[in-house]
Write an enzyme that holds these catalytic residues in place. Sequence first.
Site, short mmCIF file in Angstrom:
data_model
loop_
_atom_site.label_atom_id
_atom_site.label_comp_id
_atom_site.label_asym_id
_atom_site.label_seq_id
_atom_site.Cartn_x
_atom_site.Cartn_y
_atom_site.Cartn_z
N CYS A 99 1.05 3.55 7.39
CA CYS A 99 0.85 3.80 5.96
C CYS A 99 1.98 4.56 5.28
O CYS A 99 2.60 4.07 4.34
CB CYS A 99 -0.45 4.57 5.81
SG CYS A 99 -0.70 5.31 4.20
N HIS A 155 -0.32 10.00 0.11
CA HIS A 155 0.06 10.10 1.52
C HIS A 155 1.58 10.16 1.72
O HIS A 155 2.09 9.66 2.72
CB HIS A 155 -0.54 8.95 2.33
CG HIS A 155 -0.77 9.35 3.77
ND1 HIS A 155 -1.21 8.45 4.73
CD2 HIS A 155 -0.64 10.55 4.41
CE1 HIS A 155 -1.33 9.07 5.88
NE2 HIS A 155 -0.98 10.35 5.71
N HIS A 238 -9.65 1.41 4.94
CA HIS A 238 -9.32 2.40 5.96
C HIS A 238 -10.59 3.10 6.45
O HIS A 238 -11.53 3.31 5.70
CB HIS A 238 -8.36 3.42 5.36
CG HIS A 238 -7.67 4.31 6.35
ND1 HIS A 238 -8.32 5.25 7.12
CD2 HIS A 238 -6.35 4.42 6.68
CE1 HIS A 238 -7.45 5.88 7.88
NE2 HIS A 238 -6.25 5.41 7.63
N ASN A 297 -0.14 -2.16 5.92
CA ASN A 297 0.20 -2.55 7.29
C ASN A 297 -0.87 -3.53 7.74
O ASN A 297 -1.82 -3.83 7.00
CB ASN A 297 0.30 -1.35 8.23
CG ASN A 297 -0.80 -0.32 8.08
OD1 ASN A 297 -0.55 0.80 7.64
ND2 ASN A 297 -2.02 -0.70 8.41
#
Length: 492
Positions: A99, A155, A238, A297
Site C-alpha cells: 500500500c 498511509h 482491506h 496492490n
Amino acid sequence: MNHIALSKAVDPTTGMRRRDVLLSTCSLVAAGIVATTVLTVASPVPAQGSTPPNILYIVADDLGWKDVGFHGSDIKTPNLDKLADTGVKFDQFYVQPMCTPTRAAFLTGRYPMRYGLQTAVIPSGGLYGIPTDEWLLPQALKEAGYKTALIGKWHLGHGKPEYWPPQRGFDYFYGALVGEIDHFEHEAHGVVDWYRGNEQVKEPGYDTTLFGNDAVRLINEQDPQTPLFLYLAFTAPHTPFQAPQEYLDRNAHIADESRRAYAAMISAMDDQIGRVLDALEKRNMRENTLVIFHSDNGGTRSAKFAGESEVKGELPPNNGPYRDGKGMLYEGGTRAVGLANWPGRVQPGVVDGMVHVVDMYPSLAGVAGAKLGKNKELDGLDVWAAISEGKPSPRDEVVYNVEPFRGAVRKGDWKLVWAALLPPKVELFDLSKDVSEATNLAEANPEKVKELQARIEDLAREAVPPLFIADVMRMATSTAPSTPEFYFINPD
C-alpha cells in the site's frame, strides 16, 4: 454486522505487534523483488476544451484482480463494470506490491526506492513519511488552478503533522491517516484515526459510506468553474472484513463467511462510486471528468500481509491467473485491476501495453496543463496517448521494486525475480507465454539472467536505505509513551 476485533496483542510502545514486525520483515526478505526504471520528464500537454478536466482518482485497498464483474467475478460491481465497458481497461497496470509504496509512487511519479518507502508499509507506530522535499501531484495541480481533495486513506505518514495531507498539497482532507482501521469504529489500537483537515473528529458510521457521503457533498459544493482533483482512496476491501448487514445479505450466495464479508465491502464501495458519478452528472460535471480506478496492490493471499487484524481460514481475494498476491513481486501482487473513463475523450477498448502507477503523475499533469519542474526526476512516462488514442504504451520496462534483500524487473516480456539473501533464488519468466509464472527459465537463459541482474544492481546503487528498517530498529528499542496516541498529535 460482521465485526472482527483488532488484535489485542499489540506492543503499546510501537502500536504494532512485535511478532508481526519481525514476521513482516522476514516475509519480505524471503519473498523476492522486481525492478525497472525510466527516467523522463514529460512536458505538460493541456487537454482540449475550454477548461481543464476534473480528475476523479479512485483507489481500492487490497482488491483482488478478478474480484470485479468485468473480470468475471461472482461479486457484482455494476458501476465499475459500466466505467470499464464505456472506457478503457488496463491489461497490464502495475503497482507496487504493498500500500504505502504504491500511494507514494502515484503521488511522486517516482519509484519509492528513491526516497526510502520501498519496503513494507508505514506501521502504526511509525514516525516517518513521504519526504517533504518530494513535490507531490496535488501540489502541481494546485498550482495549475485545481481544488485538491483527499477523501479516504492516506498511509504516507502520520507521526508528524508535516507529513499529513493538508501540508502536502491537499486543500481538503477527510479520512484516516494510518493503513488499517476498524471500519465502523474508525480506530487503530483503540485510538481514533479519523480526521477532517488537521482536526481529529469522532463520527458514527461505516467508513466506505462516509467517504461516499463526503465526496458527494464536496461535488455538490464545488464551483464548476474551478477544476477538481478528487483522490478518493477507499479502505475497502482491506482487513478487517466488515460490512453493514444489507451488504452481507446482498452477497448471501457466497458460503464462505470471510469471502462474503469481503464481497460485501466491494459491493459497498461500488455503490458509493455510483453515487459519486451520479453527483457529477447532476452538477453537469461528468462530461468533463476523467475517472481513473485501480487497486493499490493485488489481493492478499498470505496472512503475513493481511495486516494487524486476525484472519481465519483461507484469505478471500482472487487474483485470477496471476501468481500469489499482496507483498510479493509476482504478478498477483503487482498487476492490478484498473480502468480509465472520460466520455468522448477515452474510447472503449483495452490498453494492452505496460503502464505503471508512476506514469499517472506526468500523464495527469499533462492533461491538466500543470507545469512540471519543481518535481524531482520522474520515473513515470506520459501514457495519455495510449489511454486516449489507443497508441502503444511507451513503457518497455517495469520496476516492481528494489530492496536490499530482493529485486525484480521486467524488460519486454522477460521478468526476473531475485531473492538476494542466502540462500539466493533467481527466477526468470517469459510473460508472453507464462502469465502465471509457473516455469522458471533461468537455467536455460543465463545471459538474460545476467542482463536483468545487472539492471537490478544498477537500480540498487541509486536507491536509498528503506526507512521501514530504520524505524523498526527504533521501535525495537523505543522508550516512547505507552500509548499509540503519541503518534496522533494535533498540529494546532
